[in-house]
Design a protein around this motif. Sequence first.
Motif, PDB file in Angstrom:
ATOM      1  N   ALA A  94       0.822  -1.209   0.000  1.00  0.00           N
ATOM      2  CA  ALA A  94       0.000   0.000   0.000  1.00  0.00           C
ATOM      3  C   ALA A  94       0.860   1.264   0.000  1.00  0.00           C
ATOM      4  CB  ALA A  94      -0.923   0.001   1.220  1.00  0.00           C
ATOM      5  N   ARG A  95       1.993   1.217   0.711  1.00  0.00           N
ATOM      6  CA  ARG A  95       2.857   2.403   0.798  1.00  0.00           C
ATOM      7  C   ARG A  95       3.739   2.588  -0.439  1.00  0.00           C
ATOM      8  NH1 ARG A  95       3.864   4.789   5.827  1.00  0.00           N
ATOM      9  NH2 ARG A  95       2.627   3.946   7.544  1.00  0.00           N
ATOM     10  N   PRO A  97       3.523   1.268  -4.022  1.00  0.00           N
ATOM     11  CA  PRO A  97       2.815   0.525  -5.079  1.00  0.00           C
ATOM     12  C   PRO A  97       3.659   0.376  -6.346  1.00  0.00           C
ATOM     13  CG  PRO A  97       2.023   2.778  -5.007  1.00  0.00           C
ATOM     14  CD  PRO A  97       3.013   2.650  -3.888  1.00  0.00           C
ATOM     15  N   SER A 258       1.408  -4.887  -7.785  1.00  0.00           N
ATOM     16  CA  SER A 258       0.787  -3.662  -7.276  1.00  0.00           C
ATOM     17  C   SER A 258       0.907  -2.494  -8.251  1.00  0.00           C
ATOM     18  CB  SER A 258       1.408  -3.277  -5.931  1.00  0.00           C
ATOM     19  OG  SER A 258       2.802  -3.065  -6.062  1.00  0.00           O
ATOM     20  N   GLN A 265      -3.502   1.061  -2.928  1.00  0.00           N
ATOM     21  CA  GLN A 265      -3.599   1.320  -1.492  1.00  0.00           C
ATOM     22  C   GLN A 265      -4.719   0.515  -0.837  1.00  0.00           C
ATOM     23  OE1 GLN A 265      -2.905   3.695  -3.679  1.00  0.00           O
ATOM     24  NE2 GLN A 265      -0.891   4.368  -2.946  1.00  0.00           N
ATOM     25  N   LYS A 266      -5.793   0.294  -1.552  1.00  0.00           N
ATOM     26  CA  LYS A 266      -6.908  -0.498  -1.019  1.00  0.00           C
ATOM     27  C   LYS A 266      -6.907  -1.931  -1.557  1.00  0.00           C
ATOM     28  CE  LYS A 266     -10.096   3.386  -0.251  1.00  0.00           C
ATOM     29  NZ  LYS A 266     -11.438   3.965  -0.587  1.00  0.00           N
ATOM     30  N   PRO A 269      -3.931  -4.704   0.087  1.00  0.00           N
ATOM     31  CA  PRO A 269      -4.209  -5.310   1.399  1.00  0.00           C
ATOM     32  C   PRO A 269      -5.454  -6.196   1.395  1.00  0.00           C
ATOM     33  CG  PRO A 269      -3.701  -2.976   1.630  1.00  0.00           C
ATOM     34  CD  PRO A 269      -3.875  -3.235   0.173  1.00  0.00           C
TER      35      PRO A 269
END
Length: 327
Positions: A94-95, A97, A258, A265-266, A269
């Motif tokens: 998420a951090r 990508p 990613s 970010q969504k 995860p």
Amino acid sequence: MARWLPRTGDLSRFLQKLNRVKTLEEDMMETSFNRCLSTVDLTLLGIGGMVGSGLYVLTGTVAKEIAGPAVIVSFVIAGFASLLAALCYAEFGARVPKTGSAYMFTYVSVGEIWAFLIGWNVLLEYMIGGAAVARAWSGYLDSIFNHKIKNFTETHVGTWQVPFLAHYPDFLAAAILLVATAFISFGAKVSSWLNHVFSAVSMGVILFILVMGFVLAQPKNWSAQEGGFAPYGLSGIMAGTATCFYAFVGFDVIAASSEEARNPQKAVPRAIAFSLGLATGAYILVSVVLTLMVPWHTLDPDSALADAFYRRGYAWAGFLVAAGSIC
């Protein structure tokens, strides 16, 4: 002799280079890749990476040779350990990508030398994983033809006795790797679409295995007469856990993709959580039905699920399971 010794300043600069971190663009979403994958796409990619050779081959191998019916406990522990690793992947995915998975995450946060070492480990992981999946595919396809491919190869090509290698050259496994490479070269969207089709078929077969397996289950196969639930004790369970953990490493394909996700970010995860939960449940339930269908010490490690149905008199079900394993 002192002239050949590195100066303190040079050594310091060298160490700084080894530990330098990669700088990223200000716009983390900027990429040359096509961001076309949704949460469902990533989830199915994760399931396709985890629910493969581990389910159809590893389950029978660990049950027969390492843990017995307690392979169920091994998968529970391995699934929990994988969850901890998955949480780290979800945070980094998420951090940051960007494509690269553990290599990129390490390069950004720790340093270049550590990323270099982990990058080679990731390559080794994918090589071993690809080889294992190809061998599983070959083994189940061979079981459909009553092992005629294996017998032909051993008779006309030859065999060898080398530790950790198959007893004969598996040309079928090599061929499927080349075919898979060709499909992947068309891009993420094409390979993702193919993964959807095969994952859907595979999940349908898994549901069939669970329903038929519970119908044919015989609790006596866990009795003391057959060796008990944990014939190898705690050491066997933990050894099985170490082996079963391999079955879950496929979730990192989500983090590796990613940079091709629409909303990483969504999506990353969520996809990791969904795919890991479904895969863990599938492994545990299939382990239950497999060890209840036939005595654990009689399992065929190469094609345990298909062989279990064959031996219970359901050849058509064994054929269906073999077809599902190929998917």
